[in-house]
Design an enzyme around this catalytic site. Structure first.
Site, PDB file in Angstrom:
ATOM      1  N   ARG A 229     -10.746   0.167  -0.392  1.00 41.49           N
ATOM      2  CA  ARG A 229      -9.674  -0.331  -1.244  1.00 41.49           C
ATOM      3  C   ARG A 229     -10.192  -1.493  -2.091  1.00 41.49           C
ATOM      4  O   ARG A 229     -11.256  -2.053  -1.823  1.00 41.49           O
ATOM      5  CB  ARG A 229      -8.478  -0.776  -0.397  1.00 41.49           C
ATOM      6  CG  ARG A 229      -8.757  -1.951   0.516  1.00 41.49           C
ATOM      7  CD  ARG A 229      -7.647  -2.154   1.521  1.00 41.49           C
ATOM      8  NE  ARG A 229      -6.367  -2.356   0.846  1.00 41.49           N
ATOM      9  CZ  ARG A 229      -5.188  -2.303   1.462  1.00 41.49           C
ATOM     10  NH1 ARG A 229      -5.125  -1.995   2.758  1.00 41.49           N
ATOM     11  NH2 ARG A 229      -4.080  -2.525   0.817  1.00 41.49           N
TER      12      ARG A 229
ATOM     13  N   LYS B 160       2.153  -5.420  -0.814  1.00 36.74           N
ATOM     14  CA  LYS B 160       3.384  -5.202  -1.583  1.00 36.74           C
ATOM     15  C   LYS B 160       4.541  -6.003  -0.982  1.00 36.74           C
ATOM     16  O   LYS B 160       5.426  -6.474  -1.704  1.00 36.74           O
ATOM     17  CB  LYS B 160       3.720  -3.712  -1.618  1.00 36.74           C
ATOM     18  CG  LYS B 160       4.032  -3.215  -3.032  1.00 36.74           C
ATOM     19  CD  LYS B 160       4.598  -1.817  -3.066  1.00 36.74           C
ATOM     20  CE  LYS B 160       3.559  -0.772  -2.855  1.00 36.74           C
ATOM     21  NZ  LYS B 160       4.113   0.587  -3.087  1.00 36.74           N
TER      22      LYS B 160
ATOM     23  N   GLU C  23       4.388   5.148  -3.142  1.00 43.85           N
ATOM     24  CA  GLU C  23       5.726   4.939  -2.583  1.00 43.85           C
ATOM     25  C   GLU C  23       6.552   4.191  -3.632  1.00 43.85           C
ATOM     26  O   GLU C  23       6.112   3.148  -4.120  1.00 43.85           O
ATOM     27  CB  GLU C  23       5.653   4.117  -1.306  1.00 43.85           C
ATOM     28  CG  GLU C  23       4.910   4.775  -0.167  1.00 43.85           C
ATOM     29  CD  GLU C  23       4.851   3.857   1.044  1.00 43.85           C
ATOM     30  OE1 GLU C  23       5.902   3.585   1.642  1.00 43.85           O
ATOM     31  OE2 GLU C  23       3.749   3.389   1.375  1.00 43.85           O
TER      32      GLU C  23
END
Length: 569
Positions: free
Chosen positions: A271, A281, A42
């Protein structure tokens, strides 16, 4: 007959479980034997070390099996996106050593096809416009043990839904007034199947690529799998939080596949979580916006650009990711493992040179005034082919202030009154006198040297227990050094729920030293990307702010892991 390999065989071939699944699909001839992965960031922030793990997987598995990997920007939310992030993402992927060729795509490339699919689903009675607020929709979703409740708008006719959807995209309704939902099953055991939102209205923010063309934007779950299908992606590799999303991914993909020979497959791995680090983020953006760090590329940040600026190498990051591997279980990895990989890599490639961070002047009283010698210094003992460089030696030098003690404890093998040490690459000196100012501060040492002990010459091998680094005072170049340490003071900031994460910042994560003295060789070779080992101190690299007139060096990592030792104390 297709060859399916077991876990034992996979380990023998050096395959992780994702690679094993891909290998088996290729052997079975799925999707015509094609392999096409994708990395779908993104563009709403800079990439961090967690994204590096995904990059290594997405691009790495394609490289390993002769496939291709697309770079696709998941640009479905104009509220948070910016072309600055697009450019930074490209730079980071290239820096890590991967390339997508001509396969750069955007979810926005598929807005027309996604919109057409939504219209088709409306006409087929598979989607409806809901006028409820997000809070009302959330309340009606139910719980994992209780079924949801149908929206009062769920039974609108396809004609009414289509009219409203077209008007949503024409900008007739304010943001948040209506959404388009898939009509699936409000009693499903999978919460993601309870009539998920497909589109929402966004009119206040133009899109960075499509401007104001669209007033409705697809949600991730609707856009992602469909974009994979449009691109011909065969394996959609993502992290474990998307496991419960996988049935919905398959549901929407089947709307396009319709039982055909091709359909993308989602595979999940764990992850990357690091100690003394946050990976959110949103939280990283807060640190930037509130000025708690200097920017996304602050060398304390876990961003790829921050690590690059600090002096980490792409090889060290990839080696670290290979070391921790890919599993189906979440884990908290010690940041010391990353630092160990960086330290090992820099040990092999960094040029050795001398710098004094906290200078103490020494006058060698029996050395001839005005005389300058050049001593030979090895550039890299790990690679003799890198040769040597000359370093000036003169009557006045600087050593580290910490390398002298007036009243030393036992086993202090550095300099003390009446004591001897070797100056690396030069002579043995003896402290004869300590000079202090009016306040009693030590301002200078007066020493003598033994002219028969120059390193490398016959008869120079008289032994002393301490060896110090130094620089010639007359030739030293001034520099600034930034000593970076871990950004957070606690091992797992995410687990500290009683405090705001900003309260957990390490107050000593940055110390700026001015008046540092470096040998001329460092100043002459302080180009961007240069890697130095300042002898006995650590690994350093020139900062982006560094200029020939104002040298600035970042400490990439110390020679040893002092943090773990201090924490144990």
């Amino acid at each position: 007959m297709s060859e399916i390999i077991s876990n034992d065989e996979s380990a023998e071939r050096g395959l992780n479980f994702v690679e094993q699944l891909v290998y088996n699909d290729l052997r079975e001839g799925k999707n015509g034997g094609r392999l096409n992965t994708r990395f779908p960031p993104e563009p709403n922030g800079y990439l961090h070390i967690g994204h590096a793990k995904a990059i290594c997987m997405d691009f790495g598995v394609a490289e390993k099996f002769g496939g291709t990997c697309n770079l696709r920007f998941d640009d479905t939310n104009p509220v948070k996106e910016d072309t600055e992030y697009v450019d930074a993402i490209r730079d980071d992927i290239h820096w890590l050593g991967f390339d997508w060729g001509d396969r750069e795509y955007y979810a926005s490339d598929y807005f027309p096809q996604l919109f057409d699919l939504a219209v088709r689903m409306i006409k087929e009675g598979k989607a409806y416009v809901d006028d409820q607020t997000s809070e009302q929709i959330a309340a009606q979703k139910g719980t994992p043990t209780q079924p949801g409740q149908n929206s009062p708008y769920r039974d609108r006719t396809p004609e009414e839904n289509l009219d409203l959807f077209m008007r949503m995209n024409a900008g007739e309704f304010p943001d948040g007034a209506r959404v388009l939902r898939a009509k699936i099953d409000m009693a499903s055991d999978n919460m993601h199947f309870r009539d998920p939102i497909m589109y929402r209205i966004i009119t206040k923010y133009p899109h960075h690529r499509t401007g104001t063309t669209w007033k409705v934007y697809p949600m991730y779950d609707f856009a992602h799998g469909q974009s994979d299908f449009f691109e011909g992606v065969t394996h959609s590799i993502c992290t474990l939080e998307f496991v419960p999303h996988r049935p919905l991914y398959d549901y929407f993909a089947q709307e396009l596949a319709k039982g055909g020979d091709y359909c993308p497959r989602q595979i999940e791995f764990n992850r990357l979580n690091l100690t003394y680090t946050v990976m959110s983020k949103r939280k990283l953006l807060q640190l930037v916006q509130e000025g708690l760090v200097s920017g996304w590329d602050d060398p304390r940040m876990p961003t790829i650009s921050g690590m690059r600026r600090r002096g980490y190498t792409p090889e060290s990051i990839r080696r670290f990711i290979d070391t921790i591997g890919y599993t189906k279980y979440e884990a908290l990895n010690s940041v010391s493992l990353l630092e160990h990989a960086v330290r090992n890599d820099l040990n092999a490639r960094a040029t050795r040179a001398m710098a004094v961070l906290n200078p103490l002047k020494i006058t060698i009283v029996n050395y001839p005034e005005g005389q300058v010698e050049e001593v030979e210094m090895e550039n890299n003992p790990e690679n003799p082919a890198e040769g040597t460089h000359k370093m000036p030696f003169s009557r006045e030098i600087f050593i580290e202030r910490d390398d002298f003690m007036e009243n030393p404890p036992k086993k202090f093998f550095r300099l003390a009154p009446g004591g001897e040490v070797r100056l690396k690459g030069a002579y043995i000196i003896k402290c004869e006198e300590v000079i202090k100012d009016a306040e009693g501060n030590i301002v200078e040492l007066r020493c003598s040297y033994d002219p028969d002990t120059r390193s490398g010459l016959p008869g120079s091998m008289r032994k002393v227990k301490g060896t110090l680094h130094w620089v010639s005072a007359a030739h030293a170049v001034d520099a600034e050094v930034r000593l970076y340490d871990r950004l957070f003071a606690v091992e797992n900031p995410a687990a500290e729920t009683e405090k705001d994460f900003r309260e957990l910042l390490n107050p000593d994560s940055l110390k700026v030293l001015t008046g540092v003295k470096v040998e001329p060789f460092i100043a002459e070779n302080a180009k961007q990307g240069a890697k130095f080992q300042f002898q006995r101190i650590g690994y350093f690299t020139p900062d982006l702010d560094s200029t020939p007139d104002h040298l600035i060096f970042n400490r990439t990592i110390g020679l040893k892991d002092s943090w773990e030792k201090e924490q144990k104390k």
